[in-house]
Design a protein around this motif. Sequence first.
Motif, PDB file in Angstrom:
ATOM      1  N   TRP A 178      44.142  41.221  43.399  1.00 35.86           N
ATOM      2  CA  TRP A 178      44.372  41.170  42.168  1.00 35.86           C
ATOM      3  C   TRP A 178      43.460  40.924  41.219  1.00 35.86           C
ATOM      4  N   THR A 180      40.143  42.408  39.195  1.00 38.45           N
ATOM      5  CA  THR A 180      39.730  43.723  38.691  1.00 38.45           C
ATOM      6  C   THR A 180      38.254  44.143  39.621  1.00 38.45           C
ATOM      7  N   SER A 185      42.248  46.539  44.890  1.00 42.55           N
ATOM      8  CA  SER A 185      43.024  46.337  43.528  1.00 42.55           C
ATOM      9  C   SER A 185      43.438  47.638  42.763  1.00 42.55           C
ATOM     10  N   ALA A 186      44.754  47.709  42.532  1.00 44.86           N
ATOM     11  CA  ALA A 186      45.158  48.834  41.724  1.00 44.86           C
ATOM     12  C   ALA A 186      44.761  48.725  40.229  1.00 44.86           C
ATOM     13  N   SER A 187      44.088  47.578  39.741  1.00 44.02           N
ATOM     14  CA  SER A 187      43.647  47.351  38.446  1.00 44.02           C
ATOM     15  C   SER A 187      41.948  47.172  38.400  1.00 44.02           C
ATOM     16  N   ILE A 201      49.347  48.239  45.257  1.00 41.38           N
ATOM     17  CA  ILE A 201      50.492  47.895  44.246  1.00 41.38           C
ATOM     18  C   ILE A 201      51.326  46.685  45.042  1.00 41.38           C
ATOM     19  N   PHE A 203      52.393  43.539  43.322  1.00 39.06           N
ATOM     20  CA  PHE A 203      52.527  43.055  41.973  1.00 39.06           C
ATOM     21  C   PHE A 203      52.596  41.610  42.087  1.00 39.06           C
ATOM     22  N   ASN A 398      52.535  54.070  36.057  1.00 37.97           N
ATOM     23  CA  ASN A 398      51.400  54.248  34.956  1.00 37.97           C
ATOM     24  C   ASN A 398      51.616  53.447  33.785  1.00 37.97           C
ATOM     25  N   TYR A 401      50.322  49.909  35.549  1.00 39.68           N
ATOM     26  CA  TYR A 401      48.635  50.191  35.894  1.00 39.68           C
ATOM     27  C   TYR A 401      48.275  51.306  34.893  1.00 39.68           C
ATOM     28  N   ARG A 407      47.431  58.830  39.206  1.00 36.19           N
ATOM     29  CA  ARG A 407      47.617  57.953  40.167  1.00 36.19           C
ATOM     30  C   ARG A 407      48.820  58.162  41.227  1.00 36.19           C
TER      31      ARG A 407
END
Length: 509
Positions: A178, A180, A185-187, A201, A203, A398, A401, A407
């Motif tokens: 979670w 960054t 992390s997907a972010s 992911i 969430f 999309n 994220y 992606r």
Amino acid sequence: MAAETCSAVALAPLLGGNSTAAAQYLCNQFEAVSLQLTDAKSAIDSTYLLFSAYLVFAMQLGFAMLCAGSVRAKNTMNIMLTNVLDAAAGGLFYYLFGFAFAFGAPSNPFIGRHFFGLKEIPKIGFDYSYFLYQWAFAIAAAGITSGSIAERTQFVAYLIYSSFLTGFVYPIVSHWIWSTDGWASASRSAPHGLLFGSGVIDFAGSGVVHLVGGIAGLWGALIEGPRIGRFDHAGRAITLRGHSATLVVLGTFLLWFGWYGFNPGSFITILNSYGPIGSINGQWSAVGRTAVTTTLAGCSAALTTLFGKRLQTGHWNVTDVCNGLLGGFAAITSGCSVVDPWAAVICGFVAAWVLIGFNKLAEIFKYDDPLEAAQLHGGCGAWGIIFTALFAREKYVNEVYPGREGRPYGLFMGGGGRLLAAHVLQIVVIIGWVSCTMGPLFYGLNKMKLLRISTEDEMAGMDLTRHGGFAYAYHDEDSSGHGGGPGLMLKNVRVEPGPTPTTPSSGQT
């Protein structure tokens, strides 16, 4: 921001004549309004996050009721106290260490290194409301583990494992997924690459919360061994029923209610548009969709469990249905924001069979978990991670994220297998990490004789031997006299709950 969109030099000719002062005045007003709108957005988002945190915290009451109803009456006070201490000890240790390890930015991909004791808070992106929300998640993971080792664990062991889990083990995993800066992390912030081009992911935490709590509970229950009387001399499973189906149902509905903060609240903000101004395509709509997918997964799992267990046992069992419902919620938690409602129905259907299957394996291997926590949160949580990698929709991925072209998304939705590869790796790494940390902790506690209570205490019940008395004490008026007519002599009879007799499970003689 307003200075970039409002220029007095550009505005003056439109007003005619010598109107530079008027143009500057108007630009200043526009800037003031823009700043007020920015403050209003921050206030709305913060209020939304705080409300979500309150909902997630209310899940602690749900856990407490569910745990209390699932154990025998002689251990009610013990399990209620452990739930209170999960929140209290978890709050202190998450404040001192956990939040910093999880979100202390800037940091390396493995662990955070700022915000110890909330130093440097508040700052942009890290306000007090964000800490409160993440703390509520951390103590949820600890609450899962407490159910697995109920009815036979020393109180000091609860304090030690809860502090270690919320202060170190869980925060590291949440940092990976979670933050960054986290490696999975997907972010993950640019210019760092994403794991398999997608990142994980997860969430709202099928892996971060449920799998972590489930695997921790698995090791605790394995090292302690089953409760006395759970298996007979021939190795057959004996049902040790909880004392209150009413509390189980109450706890389940409280958890259901809290899940609307757990999953939709994980957006953190709500006032964010995905499309043209004035359209319905915004984060507020995604929040609603997430609540719907959460609901449908739980409903599907509950009904599947109802009929599945009916075929197995011949009974309509409310406790089984409640556990199935929660298994559906645990599974959908990973992909709730990026899948369609119809896919959530599939998620819940499979989650119910995953739970039934793992419960059957638990009996075969003589594994005892009074709340089915490892099977429910660990097994269904792992399925939820895989489910997300199969059914995540490109559009939703999309939107939730943004900022990375091309992606990967769900395998069954045409997005290839890279997201699935990332999620399989997530499962393996979480199981490995929790096993390498919580396993030795429980083993060490067991070696030091700090883990399991004595046989005598377990038979008598921890409420009486460790907490000063039973949770339930009744003072009934009983009649004595002749014929039961008027003028009866009354006497007080104190009734204490004794050890609950064990009964064979369905199909046993």
